[in-house]
Scaffold this motif. Structure first.
Motif, PDB file in Angstrom:
ATOM      1  N   ARG A 127       0.818  -1.210   0.000  1.00  0.00           N
ATOM      2  CA  ARG A 127       0.000   0.000   0.000  1.00  0.00           C
ATOM      3  C   ARG A 127       0.852   1.260   0.000  1.00  0.00           C
ATOM      4  O   ARG A 127       0.383   2.343  -0.353  1.00  0.00           O
ATOM      5  N   ASP A 128       2.112   1.144   0.405  1.00  0.00           N
ATOM      6  CA  ASP A 128       2.980   2.319   0.475  1.00  0.00           C
ATOM      7  C   ASP A 128       3.690   2.612  -0.839  1.00  0.00           C
ATOM      8  O   ASP A 128       4.265   3.699  -1.004  1.00  0.00           O
ATOM      9  N   ALA A 129       3.702   1.665  -1.760  1.00  0.00           N
ATOM     10  CA  ALA A 129       4.321   1.910  -3.066  1.00  0.00           C
ATOM     11  C   ALA A 129       3.459   2.890  -3.860  1.00  0.00           C
ATOM     12  O   ALA A 129       2.228   2.899  -3.742  1.00  0.00           O
ATOM     13  N   ARG A 130       4.122   3.725  -4.681  1.00  0.00           N
ATOM     14  CA  ARG A 130       3.409   4.742  -5.444  1.00  0.00           C
ATOM     15  C   ARG A 130       3.781   4.658  -6.920  1.00  0.00           C
ATOM     16  O   ARG A 130       4.948   4.524  -7.271  1.00  0.00           O
ATOM     17  N   MET A 131       2.762   4.744  -7.781  1.00  0.00           N
ATOM     18  CA  MET A 131       2.992   4.737  -9.222  1.00  0.00           C
ATOM     19  C   MET A 131       2.230   5.888  -9.856  1.00  0.00           C
ATOM     20  O   MET A 131       1.044   6.092  -9.590  1.00  0.00           O
ATOM     21  N   TYR A 132       2.913   6.664 -10.701  1.00  0.00           N
ATOM     22  CA  TYR A 132       2.312   7.774 -11.430  1.00  0.00           C
ATOM     23  C   TYR A 132       2.442   7.474 -12.922  1.00  0.00           C
ATOM     24  O   TYR A 132       3.533   7.252 -13.425  1.00  0.00           O
ATOM     25  N   THR A 133       1.315   7.446 -13.619  1.00  0.00           N
ATOM     26  CA  THR A 133       1.358   7.127 -15.039  1.00  0.00           C
ATOM     27  C   THR A 133       0.582   8.161 -15.839  1.00  0.00           C
ATOM     28  O   THR A 133      -0.482   8.626 -15.413  1.00  0.00           O
ATOM     29  N   GLN A 134       1.132   8.527 -17.000  1.00  0.00           N
ATOM     30  CA  GLN A 134       0.561   9.595 -17.810  1.00  0.00           C
ATOM     31  C   GLN A 134       0.717   9.263 -19.300  1.00  0.00           C
ATOM     32  O   GLN A 134       1.583   9.815 -19.977  1.00  0.00           O
ATOM     33  N   PRO A 135      -0.117   8.384 -19.837  1.00  0.00           N
ATOM     34  CA  PRO A 135      -0.074   8.100 -21.277  1.00  0.00           C
ATOM     35  C   PRO A 135      -0.700   9.253 -22.056  1.00  0.00           C
ATOM     36  O   PRO A 135      -1.706   9.831 -21.636  1.00  0.00           O
ATOM     37  N   GLN A 136      -0.094   9.591 -23.200  1.00  0.00           N
ATOM     38  CA  GLN A 136      -0.578  10.733 -23.973  1.00  0.00           C
ATOM     39  C   GLN A 136      -0.519  10.433 -25.468  1.00  0.00           C
ATOM     40  O   GLN A 136       0.458   9.883 -25.960  1.00  0.00           O
ATOM     41  N   LEU A 137      -1.566  10.844 -26.170  1.00  0.00           N
ATOM     42  CA  LEU A 137      -1.600  10.787 -27.622  1.00  0.00           C
ATOM     43  C   LEU A 137      -1.924  12.172 -28.159  1.00  0.00           C
ATOM     44  O   LEU A 137      -2.867  12.822 -27.694  1.00  0.00           O
ATOM     45  N   GLU A 138      -1.122  12.641 -29.127  1.00  0.00           N
ATOM     46  CA  GLU A 138      -1.425  13.875 -29.852  1.00  0.00           C
ATOM     47  C   GLU A 138      -1.467  13.520 -31.328  1.00  0.00           C
ATOM     48  O   GLU A 138      -0.445  13.189 -31.921  1.00  0.00           O
ATOM     49  N   ILE A 139      -2.657  13.585 -31.914  1.00  0.00           N
ATOM     50  CA  ILE A 139      -2.833  13.107 -33.278  1.00  0.00           C
ATOM     51  C   ILE A 139      -3.362  14.251 -34.146  1.00  0.00           C
ATOM     52  O   ILE A 139      -4.408  14.827 -33.855  1.00  0.00           O
TER      53      ILE A 139
END
Length: 447
Positions: A354-366
């Motif tokens: 529970r203490d682990a942290r993940m930040y994810t930001q997938p992006q598409l510019e079309i």
């Protein structure tokens, strides 16, 4: 005093020394890079691309730098014995940020292929290096690239002429060696001409338990119809900070595989920027991170589809334990006119606590209307149903968790196009999940 000021003062005082122990080709952009660094400074969280990693704070401590290029008392060919069964490689070393040329592997590279000290090759073939050095790594846009360009004095150059196939994989070991807290600034320039083929494995190791800060700038030029695999394997320790910027330009019908694997580290920030500049180019961009304790792994990627009919496949997976932190930001840019683009981006992440942290930001510019693009990201925990099923079959909970985590990252390992390395990575990942550090047989560094 700002974090940057100590380096501004250092460069101003030692510029002549830095240039004297480098080469004209590397010195040419140095003043411009330094001016860009003075203007930009080190990246902070205020910048969108660095929102998950405060780079500037890692440069605040007082590090030693070997600007006078004193010899480091180590022969890596004697202390490092890499035991990878069934994989015969041409083995080279970089000690801190200097190419080790006092002893070279007995195996001969094909005629015309160059692999050696960037400084020395630039003196022997200045026109070749001048044509490519610094052309992808734009110092006006990134403070770390500007800093590295201002301070780097040596590095590695790999050149494969037109239609030459390098059958034997090349292995480059980056060794960190120092008795005091130390900074290194590595440079790598890779050039594959039209129709050339090669595979390069770069491994990071640390011999000593001091604090290390390593900046690295890699430029890859993949000519038309070339095929290139680049594998990066990081196995250092928790007192190491690695900041790596990788720039790739692909011409028509080139095929490039990039696979970066972080098995053990302190803080890692990898920036990868790929430009698909010729029709029919294909990039497979993969990454894997296994982190625990307070380790930090941040991958920021950009794939730029400039022309039509190009393909990109991107896959990153993280397994985070304890209080570790992971970050992934991936941008796929499809420019106007880049029709018939095919792009797939996937980021899957496993938080074991529970203490682990993940930040994810997938992006598409079309900006084109006839394309096939998709992206997806997930963050979750181990499948409790699968865990329960395995335990009912007599598998201990610890072993069941290990098997599930191993299966989770296996997809990234299977992208490797070198069977011996793929088998070795399966073993290293299993050891990592069991809490064992990699110990190569006969390797003095790993003991």
């Amino acid at each position: 005093m700002s974090v940057e000021q100590q380096y501004i003062d250092l460069f101003s005082q030692c510029e002549a020394m830095i240039c004297r122990h480098s080469t004209e080709v590397m010195n040419a952009p140095r003043a411009t890079a330094f001016a860009d660094f003075e203007r930009l400074g080190f990246p902070t969280r205020k910048q969108e691309k660095y929102k998950y990693t405060d780079i500037s704070k890692f440069f605040a401590p007082d590090y030693g730098l070997n600007l006078n290029r004193l010899d480091i008392p180590v022969n890596p060919y004697e202390v490092f014995k890499c035991d990878v069964p069934n994989m015969s490689t041409s083995l080279f070393f970089v000690v801190n940020d200097a190419f080790y040329n006092k002893a070279l592997p007995k195996s001969h590279l094909p005629e015309g292929v160059i692999f050696g000290s960037l400084k020395e090759v630039a003196e022997q073939h200045p026109d070749l290096v001048k044509k490519y050095y610094g052309k992808l790594a734009d110092t006006s846009k990134d403070g770390v690239t500007a800093f590295n360009t201002a301070f780097a004095q040596d590095g590695v150059l790999m050149y494969v002429p037109k239609n030459v196939v390098v059958e034997r994989p090349i292995q480059l070991i980056n060794i960190l060696r120092a008795d005091v807290n130390f900074m290194v600034n590595r440079r790598v320039l890779i050039i594959l001409e039209e129709g050339a083929q090669a595979r390069l494995l770069m491994c990071d190791h640390a011999m000593d338990g001091v604090n290390f800060l390593a900046t690295q700038v890699v430029e890859v030029f993949a000519g038309a119809n070339s095929v290139f695999d680049l594998y990066e394997l990081e196995e250092t320790h928790t007192s190491t900070v690695r900041i790596s910027n990788l720039y790739v330009k692909q011409e028509a019908n080139s095929n490039v595989l990039l696979n970066g694997m972080t098995l053990h580290n302190g803080t890692t920030r990898n920036t990868t920027e790929v430009t698909l500049a010729g029709e029919g180019a294909e990039i497979n961009l993969c990454g894997m991170a296994i982190a625990d304790k307070n380790q930090h792994v941040d991958n920021n990627t950009t794939i730029d589809h400039v022309v039509p009919n190009c393909t990109s496949n991107e896959l990153f997976k993280y397994v985070l334990d304890d209080q570790s932190v992971g970050a992934f930001a991936g941008l796929v840019l499809v420019r106007p006119g880049a029709q018939h683009t095919s792009s797939q981006q996937t980021n899957r992440n496993l938080c074991a606590t529970r203490d682990a942290r993940m930040y994810t930001q997938p992006q598409l510019e079309i900006y084109a209307d006839d394309v096939k693009c998709s992206h997806g990201a997930t963050v979750g925990q181990l499948d409790e149903t699968a865990l329960f099923y395995m335990r009912t079959r007599g598998i201990a909970e610890k072993e069941a968790r290990l098997l599930l985590m191993f299966a989770f990252v296996n997809e990234v390992i299977d992208t490797i196009r070198l069977d011996a390395l793929k088998d070795r990575l399966h073993l290293l990942v299993e050891k990592r999940f069991r809490g064992e550090l990699n110990k190569c047989q006969g390797c003095a560094i790993c003991k």
